[in-house]
Design a protein around this motif. Structure first.
Motif, mmCIF file in Angstrom:
data_model
loop_
_atom_site.group_PDB
_atom_site.id
_atom_site.type_symbol
_atom_site.label_atom_id
_atom_site.label_comp_id
_atom_site.label_asym_id
_atom_site.label_seq_id
_atom_site.Cartn_x
_atom_site.Cartn_y
_atom_site.Cartn_z
ATOM 1 N N THR A 1 -54.428 -21.035 1.085
ATOM 2 C CA THR A 1 -54.896 -20.237 2.212
ATOM 3 C C THR A 1 -54.410 -20.883 3.506
ATOM 4 O OG1 THR A 1 -56.981 -21.445 2.338
ATOM 5 C CG2 THR A 1 -56.938 -19.434 0.988
ATOM 6 N N ARG B 1 -59.423 -6.941 6.839
ATOM 7 C CA ARG B 1 -60.641 -7.737 6.711
ATOM 8 C C ARG B 1 -61.351 -7.948 8.051
ATOM 9 N NH1 ARG B 1 -58.932 -12.660 5.462
ATOM 10 N NH2 ARG B 1 -56.691 -12.296 5.285
ATOM 11 N N LYS C 1 -58.853 -18.087 8.389
ATOM 12 C CA LYS C 1 -58.555 -19.299 7.613
ATOM 13 C C LYS C 1 -58.391 -19.009 6.129
ATOM 14 C CE LYS C 1 -62.098 -21.576 9.397
ATOM 15 N NZ LYS C 1 -63.041 -22.686 9.691
ATOM 16 N N ASN C 2 -59.025 -17.934 5.639
ATOM 17 C CA ASN C 2 -58.929 -17.593 4.215
ATOM 18 C C ASN C 2 -57.733 -16.704 3.879
ATOM 19 O OD1 ASN C 2 -61.190 -19.069 3.522
ATOM 20 N ND2 ASN C 2 -62.602 -17.329 3.665
ATOM 21 N N SER C 3 -56.889 -16.428 4.846
ATOM 22 C CA SER C 3 -55.704 -15.607 4.577
ATOM 23 C C SER C 3 -54.808 -16.288 3.552
ATOM 24 C CB SER C 3 -54.908 -15.374 5.869
ATOM 25 O OG SER C 3 -55.670 -14.632 6.799
ATOM 26 N N PRO C 4 -54.393 -15.544 2.504
ATOM 27 C CA PRO C 4 -53.570 -16.159 1.452
ATOM 28 C C PRO C 4 -52.153 -16.480 1.924
ATOM 29 C CG PRO C 4 -53.801 -13.794 1.085
ATOM 30 C CD PRO C 4 -54.704 -14.127 2.225
ATOM 31 N N SER D 1 -63.235 -16.284 12.296
ATOM 32 C CA SER D 1 -62.518 -17.520 11.980
ATOM 33 C C SER D 1 -62.380 -17.690 10.473
ATOM 34 C CB SER D 1 -63.252 -18.723 12.573
ATOM 35 O OG SER D 1 -63.391 -18.598 13.961
ATOM 36 N N THR D 2 -63.426 -17.341 9.743
ATOM 37 C CA THR D 2 -63.413 -17.499 8.287
ATOM 38 C C THR D 2 -62.324 -16.650 7.650
ATOM 39 O OG1 THR D 2 -65.784 -17.989 8.231
ATOM 40 C CG2 THR D 2 -64.762 -17.242 6.178
ATOM 41 N N GLU D 3 -62.231 -15.384 8.054
ATOM 42 C CA GLU D 3 -61.224 -14.503 7.456
ATOM 43 C C GLU D 3 -59.817 -14.958 7.801
ATOM 44 O OE1 GLU D 3 -61.673 -12.441 5.211
ATOM 45 O OE2 GLU D 3 -63.837 -12.147 5.287
ATOM 46 N N GLN E 1 -55.912 -22.116 5.937
ATOM 47 C CA GLN E 1 -56.576 -23.353 6.354
ATOM 48 C C GLN E 1 -56.007 -24.585 5.650
ATOM 49 O OE1 GLN E 1 -60.763 -23.313 5.394
ATOM 50 N NE2 GLN E 1 -60.386 -22.358 3.398
ATOM 51 N N ASP E 2 -55.217 -24.381 4.589
ATOM 52 C CA ASP E 2 -54.571 -25.517 3.935
ATOM 53 C C ASP E 2 -53.438 -26.092 4.781
ATOM 54 O OD1 ASP E 2 -56.162 -25.373 1.603
ATOM 55 O OD2 ASP E 2 -54.864 -23.811 0.767
#
Length: 432
Positions: free
Chosen positions: A226, A358, A373-376, A369-371, A228-229
């Motif tokens: 994701t 999303r 950072k969670n983007s693939p 922010s969560t969505e 955030q990685d």
């Protein structure tokens, strides 16, 4: 030494004349010049898909002519005979946003002027008057003739009565050539950047979208991760509006807002509307931007999603500080990933389509922010990322350098503009 005379907008050389738009122009027209409101309603139908002709609006200019557009059929185009456009005409918004001055683009399609704008063609130098209307003096005069409180309007009649300067034609041409030469260089740099970006996006596609660099297959040693990685993400700072300055002063950061992000992605260096004193930023250092930072628009209008999720690439160090509703994506270098991958990926079609799906929807659409950072994302091996960086970073560096030069050129033009249009700078001895 020049002698001077007074005008409603300030002093000008005594050798310059003064006249009305009506006397200085050979044509002033607008949409309603074609007929009564009833005849317009009966003969003109709008389409949101390509048709015989394109209706040119101020909103198209303000969005960089990237759509969505409105169109008309052949019957409407023929009916609107007084406002056909062929390219390069001076157009002025006269309802709502007053005094937005732009040139009609040169297109291969038929064009007609949409409502809420005036078309003017001058007897002398269109180029000189284009810049004069954009100057503080032209803007002051148009604003002084505006009527209405709820919705402002500059009527065609009042516009015709507006006073303008009449320098000698040689002076008009020299002033226009000086300013046009700057704008031409900006246009050349922008065209070069478009080509460089197309090259960079083609490389992104071959490596991370259709995987043609790897014969269409994803290498086995890649990770499915994701965003955030590979980035350190943070929201912009929530400034209090009363603390922001609306004009630059020494010792200030430019405040990076969503207006700095172009539709489709990219950095709009002319989007600065606010500044903030550096001496108040001792606890805000994490919001100060660095070259290579990627900035994402996190809010947009529900009925007209234009920049949601798009990103800009910061081109300079320590000159901007990021505002709220802009996400800061700073590469953490995991497996040699860099800003190049982050910037190009976040503006790609599939990434944006997924991210926007999303978003939280209300009157506005918002990205959490969560969505974000969670983007693939696909995370390539260190060697492949290094290879990708070696191909794309030089292209993006050239783009950033051209963007910086364009900002300097725009600042030079904007500094010269009032001095030239007031006669403060004497161009009579200049051979352009």
């Amino acid at each position: 030494m020049n002698e001077w005379k007074s005008t409603p907008w300030g002093k000008i050389p005594a050798s310059w004349g003064i006249t009305t738009i009506d006397e200085a122009s050979e044509l002033v027209t607008d949409y309603t010049s074609n007929g009564s409101f009833k005849s317009l309603a009966d003969n003109v139908k709008y389409y949101d898909k390509p048709e015989y002709a394109w209706m040119v609006r101020y909103t198209d200019f303000s969005k960089g002519f990237v759509g969505p557009f409105i169109f008309i059929d052949k019957n409407a185009y023929d009916f609107l005979s007084k406002t056909k456009l062929y390219g390069n005409e001076i157009l002025i918004s006269n309802v709502g946003i007053i005094g937005g001055v732009f040139r009609c683009p040169r297109l291969y399609s038929k064009m007609s002027l949409a409502p809420n704008s005036i078309l003017v063609k001058f007897k002398d130098s269109d180029d000189f008057y284009y810049y004069w209307l954009k100057s503080i003096y032209g803007q002051f005069m148009m604003d002084s003739l505006t009527i209405g409180s709820v919705q402002k309007k500059l009527s065609k009649t009042n516009f015709r009565k507006m006073l303008v300067p009449v320098p000698p034609i040689s002076t008009q041409n020299t002033i226009a050539e000086i300013l046009q030469s700057i704008d031409d260089k900006i246009s050349v740099n922008s065209a070069i950047n478009q080509n460089l970006l197309q090259q960079a996006n083609a490389i992104l596609t071959s490596y991370f979208i259709d995987f043609s660099r790897f014969n269409g297959s994803i290498p086995n040693d890649w990770e499915s991760g994701t965003l955030q990685d590979i980035v350190d993400f943070s929201n912009g700072y929530a400034f209090k509006s009363k603390e922001l300055l609306d004009a630059p002063e020494p010792g200030c950061y430019r405040v990076f807002k969503q207006g700095h992000i172009n539709r489709g992605g990219g950095f709009n260096s002319g989007g600065t509307k606010s500044w903030y004193p550096i001496n108040k930023c001792s606890t805000l250092t994490k919001y100060v931007l660095h070259k290579g930072d990627v900035l994402m628009a996190m809010t947009d209008m529900k009925d007209n999603v234009a920049i949601l999720g798009n990103t800009a690439l910061m081109t300079v160090d320590n000159q901007y500080i990021v505002n709220q509703r802009v996400g800061l994506l700073r590469s953490n270098g995991y497996k040699n990933t860099s800003y190049a991958y982050i910037y190009l990926l976040t503006n790609s079609f599939d990434f944006l389509k997924d991210l926007r799906s999303r978003a939280n929807s209300g009157v506005q659409v918002n990205l959490s922010s969560t969505e974000i950072k969670n983007s693939p994302v696909w995370i390539a091996s260190e060697n492949i990322n290094e290879e990708f960086n070696s191909l794309t970073e030089p292209l993006l560096t050239m783009i950033m350098n051209n963007d910086n030069e364009n900002q300097r050129l725009a600042e030079l033009r904007d500094t010269l503009l009032p001095k030239l249009m007031s006669g403060e700078l004497d161009v009579s001895e200049i051979d352009v």
